[in-house]
Design a protein around this motif. Structure first.
Motif, PDB file in Angstrom:
ATOM      1  N   SER A  43       0.831  -1.204   0.000  1.00 53.53           N
ATOM      2  CA  SER A  43       0.000   0.000   0.000  1.00 53.53           C
ATOM      3  C   SER A  43       0.869   1.258   0.000  1.00 53.53           C
ATOM      4  O   SER A  43       2.059   1.219   0.307  1.00 53.53           O
ATOM      5  N   ASP A  63      -3.160   0.314  -3.649  1.00 54.26           N
ATOM      6  CA  ASP A  63      -4.041   0.346  -2.480  1.00 54.26           C
ATOM      7  C   ASP A  63      -5.275  -0.503  -2.789  1.00 54.26           C
ATOM      8  O   ASP A  63      -6.241  -0.030  -3.378  1.00 54.26           O
ATOM      9  N   PRO A  65      -8.655  -2.754  -2.712  1.00 53.50           N
ATOM     10  CA  PRO A  65      -9.965  -2.471  -2.114  1.00 53.50           C
ATOM     11  C   PRO A  65     -10.371  -3.435  -1.001  1.00 53.50           C
ATOM     12  O   PRO A  65     -11.379  -3.200  -0.343  1.00 53.50           O
ATOM     13  N   TRP A  66      -9.612  -4.505  -0.769  1.00 52.83           N
ATOM     14  CA  TRP A  66      -9.976  -5.459   0.286  1.00 52.83           C
ATOM     15  C   TRP A  66      -9.178  -5.226   1.577  1.00 52.83           C
ATOM     16  O   TRP A  66      -9.246  -6.023   2.499  1.00 52.83           O
ATOM     17  N   LYS A  68      -8.376  -1.970   4.440  1.00 57.97           N
ATOM     18  CA  LYS A  68      -8.793  -0.627   4.839  1.00 57.97           C
ATOM     19  C   LYS A  68      -7.793   0.414   4.368  1.00 57.97           C
ATOM     20  O   LYS A  68      -6.597   0.309   4.607  1.00 57.97           O
ATOM     21  N   SER A  69      -8.304   1.449   3.679  1.00 62.45           N
ATOM     22  CA  SER A  69      -7.423   2.468   3.120  1.00 62.45           C
ATOM     23  C   SER A  69      -8.219   3.744   2.893  1.00 62.45           C
ATOM     24  O   SER A  69      -9.431   3.710   2.686  1.00 62.45           O
ATOM     25  N   SER A  70      -7.515   4.868   2.915  1.00 61.72           N
ATOM     26  CA  SER A  70      -8.160   6.148   2.598  1.00 61.72           C
ATOM     27  C   SER A  70      -8.166   6.394   1.095  1.00 61.72           C
ATOM     28  O   SER A  70      -8.771   7.344   0.613  1.00 61.72           O
ATOM     29  N   VAL A  71      -7.484   5.529   0.350  1.00 61.25           N
ATOM     30  CA  VAL A  71      -7.402   5.651  -1.106  1.00 61.25           C
ATOM     31  C   VAL A  71      -8.396   4.687  -1.747  1.00 61.25           C
ATOM     32  O   VAL A  71      -8.429   3.502  -1.411  1.00 61.25           O
ATOM     33  N   GLU A  72      -9.210   5.202  -2.656  1.00 61.45           N
ATOM     34  CA  GLU A  72     -10.199   4.345  -3.318  1.00 61.45           C
ATOM     35  C   GLU A  72      -9.603   3.741  -4.584  1.00 61.45           C
ATOM     36  O   GLU A  72      -9.110   4.448  -5.463  1.00 61.45           O
ATOM     37  N   ALA A  73      -9.636   2.430  -4.650  1.00 59.82           N
ATOM     38  CA  ALA A  73      -9.109   1.716  -5.816  1.00 59.82           C
ATOM     39  C   ALA A  73     -10.271   1.239  -6.679  1.00 59.82           C
ATOM     40  O   ALA A  73     -11.118   0.486  -6.223  1.00 59.82           O
ATOM     41  N   GLY A  74     -10.292   1.675  -7.914  1.00 55.67           N
ATOM     42  CA  GLY A  74     -11.364   1.273  -8.823  1.00 55.67           C
ATOM     43  C   GLY A  74     -10.973   0.070  -9.657  1.00 55.67           C
ATOM     44  O   GLY A  74      -9.826  -0.396  -9.616  1.00 55.67           O
ATOM     45  N   ASN A  77      -7.773   0.293 -11.745  1.00 56.51           N
ATOM     46  CA  ASN A  77      -6.519   0.095 -11.024  1.00 56.51           C
ATOM     47  C   ASN A  77      -6.172  -1.389 -10.914  1.00 56.51           C
ATOM     48  O   ASN A  77      -5.009  -1.786 -11.007  1.00 56.51           O
TER      49      ASN A  77
END
Length: 356
Positions: A43, A63, A65-66, A68-74, A77
């Motif tokens: 990350s 980063d 999506p599975w 916890k992160s403040s960055v959103e992975a679409g 990505n």
């Protein structure tokens, strides 16, 4: 499955800095056993520590999506990362996890990238997704320290190391300028008793209340200790308020040090007083004694192979995880309420490690 020909290995550790640090010895075992080039996929939060980890040759940041992160992975990505991994033509991938995490999303990355050998713990049969499968037995049969868990994982494919300590590169040339800053700007005399107090947390449930920190700080100052209160730039308000509440003998240093300087600072500190966060694993890597106020979230993440005292405390019910593996821990390992450590308990722990 024979890993002797694996010279280009991907290590997937997509969570936080402390987690990646604890995987360091296992990564070292892979590197030295197979004489391999090591790439780490991690990350953006953890990537900052990688320049100081000698086991790592290259870093890829995703980063996921599975985790916890403040960055959103679409979805884009994900697809781009698969293509990037595919182009690197890795011989093998190792997925490092906490026992409450599911490795299968990370395994899907490796599978779609065409990586021929994939090693991981997994609770259910992963079939083709993980073809070097180690059945997950934690925490229902036993609980290992995270470092040992990771070492045992790579040992299953023949990777071993004689040095299981955490390691970080320390730029010792920085100590002179750091000492000048401590003496001149931060009013800390390193020739007299001093220590680092690191109060910041990444999760609310790990927090030790600021009022209790202030009371603890006052007791430590009464005993003659100078307190350097550290934190990131975003934690400057916390360090300032805490130093003000403690008064003379406590100095706020939030945002004052780069990570490289912070590693050197911890390496020279007589002791670190902190909550359970990545900082305690930096201290373990620099062999700095640690007193840790340990919120009961992960029993396997205590300081590794360094003098330490753990003062556990229960977290509030409203902040507990809904992850059912963690619920099992709460019902078994943590089924007894432990109050917040009192200032005198913390003082006693500090004095025990400081030799007073």
């Amino acid at each position: 499955m024979n890993w002797s020909g694996c010279k280009n290995i991907l290590c997937i550790r997509p969570d936080n800095m402390g987690d990646l640090l604890m995987s360091g010895p296992a990564i070292r075992a892979l590197k030295h056993t197979f004489n391999a080039r090591i790439t780490v996929l991690t990350s953006s939060m953890a990537a900052v520590i990688t320049p100081f980890m000698p086991e790592i040759d290259e870093v890829l940041i995703f980063d996921v999506p599975w985790v916890k992160s403040s960055v959103e992975a679409g979805p884009n990505n994900f697809a781009q990362t698969v293509e990037l991994l595919k182009a690197r033509q890795f011989d093998a991938a190792v997925i490092f996890t906490v026992f409450s995490q599911n490795p299968l999303p990370s395994a899907m990355l490796a599978y779609l990238a065409g990586i021929p050998k994939v090693l991981a713990y997994c609770r259910e049969n992963p079939y083709q997704l993980i073809n070097c499968w180690v059945p997950e037995k934690e925490p229902y049969q036993f609980i290992k320290h995270q470092v040992q868990r990771d070492l045992d994982l790579v040992a299953s494919v023949g990777a071993h190391t004689t040095d299981s300590q955490l390691q970080l590169k320390i730029d010792q040339t920085l100590w002179e300028s750091i000492t000048q800053m401590l003496n001149q700007e931060l009013d800390t005399d390193t020739n007299k008793p001093w220590m680092i107090l690191h109060p910041g947390v990444s999760e609310k449930k790990r927090e030790y209340p600021p009022l209790q920190w202030a009371l603890t700080g006052k007791e430590l100052v009464k005993k003659g200790y100078q307190l350097l209160i550290t934190g990131s730039a975003s934690e400057r308000r916390l360090t300032d308020e805490l130093a003000s509440a403690i008064g003379h003998g406590a100095v706020a240093a939030g945002g004052k040090f780069s990570l490289q300087e912070f590693i050197c600072l911890i390496a020279h500190s007589p002791l670190l007083l902190s909550v359970n966060t990545g900082t305690i694993h930096i201290a373990a890597a620099t062999q700095t004694p640690v007193v840790v106020l340990y919120a009961q979230t992960n029993p396997q993440h205590t300081p590794w192979q360094v003098p330490h005292i753990v003062l556990p405390f229960s977290i509030p019910d409203n902040l507990k995880s809904n992850n059912q593996v963690i619920v099992h821990l709460d019902n078994t390992v943590y089924n007894k309420s432990d109050p917040m450590p009192l200032p005198e308990e913390i003082l006693n722990a500090v004095e025990a490690l400081m030799g007073n």
